[in-house]
Design an enzyme around this catalytic site. Sequence first.
Site, PDB file in Angstrom:
ATOM      1  N   TYR A 175      41.857  39.639  29.366  1.00  0.00           N
ATOM      2  CA  TYR A 175      40.987  38.493  29.640  1.00  0.00           C
ATOM      3  C   TYR A 175      40.443  37.866  28.352  1.00  0.00           C
ATOM      4  CZ  TYR A 175      40.296  38.441  34.719  1.00  0.00           C
ATOM      5  OH  TYR A 175      40.446  38.290  36.063  1.00  0.00           O
ATOM      6  N   LYS A 232      47.864  52.175  33.396  1.00  0.00           N
ATOM      7  CA  LYS A 232      49.312  51.973  33.409  1.00  0.00           C
ATOM      8  C   LYS A 232      49.853  52.626  32.139  1.00  0.00           C
ATOM      9  CE  LYS A 232      53.047  50.262  35.316  1.00  0.00           C
ATOM     10  NZ  LYS A 232      53.575  50.674  36.644  1.00  0.00           N
ATOM     11  N   ASP A 278      49.844  50.681  40.154  1.00  0.00           N
ATOM     12  CA  ASP A 278      50.680  50.326  41.314  1.00  0.00           C
ATOM     13  C   ASP A 278      50.463  51.316  42.453  1.00  0.00           C
ATOM     14  OD1 ASP A 278      51.852  52.207  39.619  1.00  0.00           O
ATOM     15  OD2 ASP A 278      53.899  51.466  39.873  1.00  0.00           O
ATOM     16  N   ASP A 280      40.111  43.341  38.498  1.00  0.00           N
ATOM     17  CA  ASP A 280      40.053  42.053  39.204  1.00  0.00           C
ATOM     18  C   ASP A 280      40.881  42.136  40.479  1.00  0.00           C
ATOM     19  OD1 ASP A 280      39.556  39.249  39.587  1.00  0.00           O
ATOM     20  OD2 ASP A 280      41.576  38.859  38.847  1.00  0.00           O
ATOM     21  N   ASP A 308      39.472  42.907  44.683  1.00  0.00           N
ATOM     22  CA  ASP A 308      39.749  41.992  45.798  1.00  0.00           C
ATOM     23  C   ASP A 308      40.427  42.741  46.940  1.00  0.00           C
ATOM     24  OD1 ASP A 308      38.712  39.675  44.639  1.00  0.00           O
ATOM     25  OD2 ASP A 308      40.441  38.467  45.237  1.00  0.00           O
TER      26      ASP A 308
HETATM   27  C1  IPM Z   1      36.139  37.631  39.646  1.00  0.00           C
HETATM   28  C2  IPM Z   1      36.827  36.300  39.546  1.00  0.00           C
HETATM   29  C3  IPM Z   1      36.841  35.862  38.086  1.00  0.00           C
HETATM   30  C4  IPM Z   1      37.657  36.869  37.317  1.00  0.00           C
HETATM   31  C5  IPM Z   1      37.333  34.427  37.840  1.00  0.00           C
HETATM   32  C6  IPM Z   1      36.534  33.420  38.648  1.00  0.00           C
HETATM   33  C7  IPM Z   1      37.309  34.069  36.393  1.00  0.00           C
HETATM   34  O1  IPM Z   1      38.104  36.381  40.079  1.00  0.00           O
HETATM   35  O2  IPM Z   1      34.949  37.714  39.286  1.00  0.00           O
HETATM   36  O3  IPM Z   1      36.775  38.594  40.077  1.00  0.00           O
HETATM   37  O4  IPM Z   1      38.892  36.754  37.244  1.00  0.00           O
HETATM   38  O5  IPM Z   1      37.070  37.810  36.782  1.00  0.00           O
HETATM   39 MG    MG Z   2      38.560  38.224  40.991  1.00  0.00          MG
END
Ligand code: IPM
Ligand code: MG
Length: 357
Positions: A137, A192, A224, A248, A252
Site C-alpha cells: 500500500y 505468503k 490462499d 484488506d 472483507d
Molecule cells: C478498507 C478500504 C480501503 C483500503 C480503501 C478505501 C483505500 O478498502 O479500509 O479496507 O483498501 O484499505
Molecule cells: Mg477494504
Amino acid sequence: MTQKIAILPGDGIGPEIIAEAVKVLHALNLDLQLETAPVGGAGYEAAGHPLPPATLKLAQESDAILFGAVGDWKYDTLERALRPEQAILGLRKALGLFANFRPAICYEQLVNASSLKPELVSGLDILIIRELTGDIYFGQPRGRRTAEDGHFPGAEEAFDTMRYSRPEIERIAHVAFQAAQKRSKRVTSVDKANVLETFQLWKDVMTEVGQQYPDVQLDHMYVDNAAMQLVRAPKRFDVVVTGNMFGDILSDEASMLTGSIGMLPSASLNDKKQGLYEPSHGSAPDIAGQGIANPLATILSAAMMLRFSLGHEAAAQRIEAAVQKVLAQGLRTADIYSEGTTKVSTAQMGDAVVAAL
Ligand code: IPM
Ligand code: MG
C-alpha cells in the site's frame, strides 16, 4: 478534562450514519467536544482536496476520530491524488495508525443472514488485526515507466513495492499477541512465505515475538489457504494477524460471513492510542440519502472509540448492551431485515439505541 473528537462524516451514507452515532454520544453526557470537518469527496468539494489541511489538523489535535465513509463513483475519473480514498490512506499515514482491529462477530439474532450454513457461523467471533501503514500500500518506489526487462522490454509497465521492516512487523505482532491474551490465546499469522521474501521475514519475526508470549499459541497459514479456511470452518480462527494487502481482502471476506457487514465496527490505532474509528462497510452511494442505511456499525465504532482511545469502558459497554437490546426487540434496518422483524429507518434505529441506553 474535555476530550476532543474529530467527526468526519465523508460521503454517501457517511453523514446519515454518523448523525446517529453522534446522537448516541450526546446521550451519554460525557465531557466530549465534537468537531465536524469534511473529508473524502466532501473534502474535495469544500476545499479541493480529499484530506483538506484543516481536516488533517483537526484529526491530529483530537483524542480520537469518528469516521463515516468515503468514496463515490463520480470521483473515479479524478487523478489518484484527489480521489476520496486518499483521505483515509492519508490519515492512516499522517497519524501512524498502524494497528487495525476488524472484529467479525456473528450476532445470534442475525445468524440466518449469513451466506454460510448457520452452524458454521453461529457463535463466530474472529478478530482480524491488519497492519495498516506498510506493505504494498505504501511501499516505494511505485509508478509507471517503460520496461527495461521482463517479458516485454520496451512496453509500458506499472509497479508497486511490497516491503516490511522488522520493527514494523514486531510492533503489530505485539498488538496481536496482547489482544490474544485477552481472548482465547490463539493467534494465526497469515503470510505468503512460500513465495515472497517480505512474508518470510514476517513469518520469522512473528515466530520470534511469539516466544515472548508462551501463553499464546501461534500458528502460521498461507493466505490462499486462510481464504479457503475462512469459508470452510471460520470458527477455527480467533485472532488473525496479517499484512496490509492480505488484511484488506480477508477482512472483507470475514465480514461477509457474519451476514451483517452493516454491524461491524473497526478501530485503527497508533502507538499513542490515538485512533480512527469507522464502520467496516463503505460509503454505499447507491443508497445514500434514503434513510435506510444501518447505523449500528458506526454506533459500535463509537463504543470502540470510548473504550480504546478515551478510557470510558463503562460507556462503551452501555452502547453495546443497547445495541443488543434493539436487536432483541426485533428492530432491523433493511440490510438485516427478515420476516417477523420490524423494519426501521436509519434515524429510527439511532433513536431506539438512545432509548435503550
Ligand atoms: C478498507 C478500504 C480501503 C483500503 C480503501 C478505501 C483505500 O478498502 O479500509 O479496507 O483498501 O484499505
Ligand atoms: Mg477494504
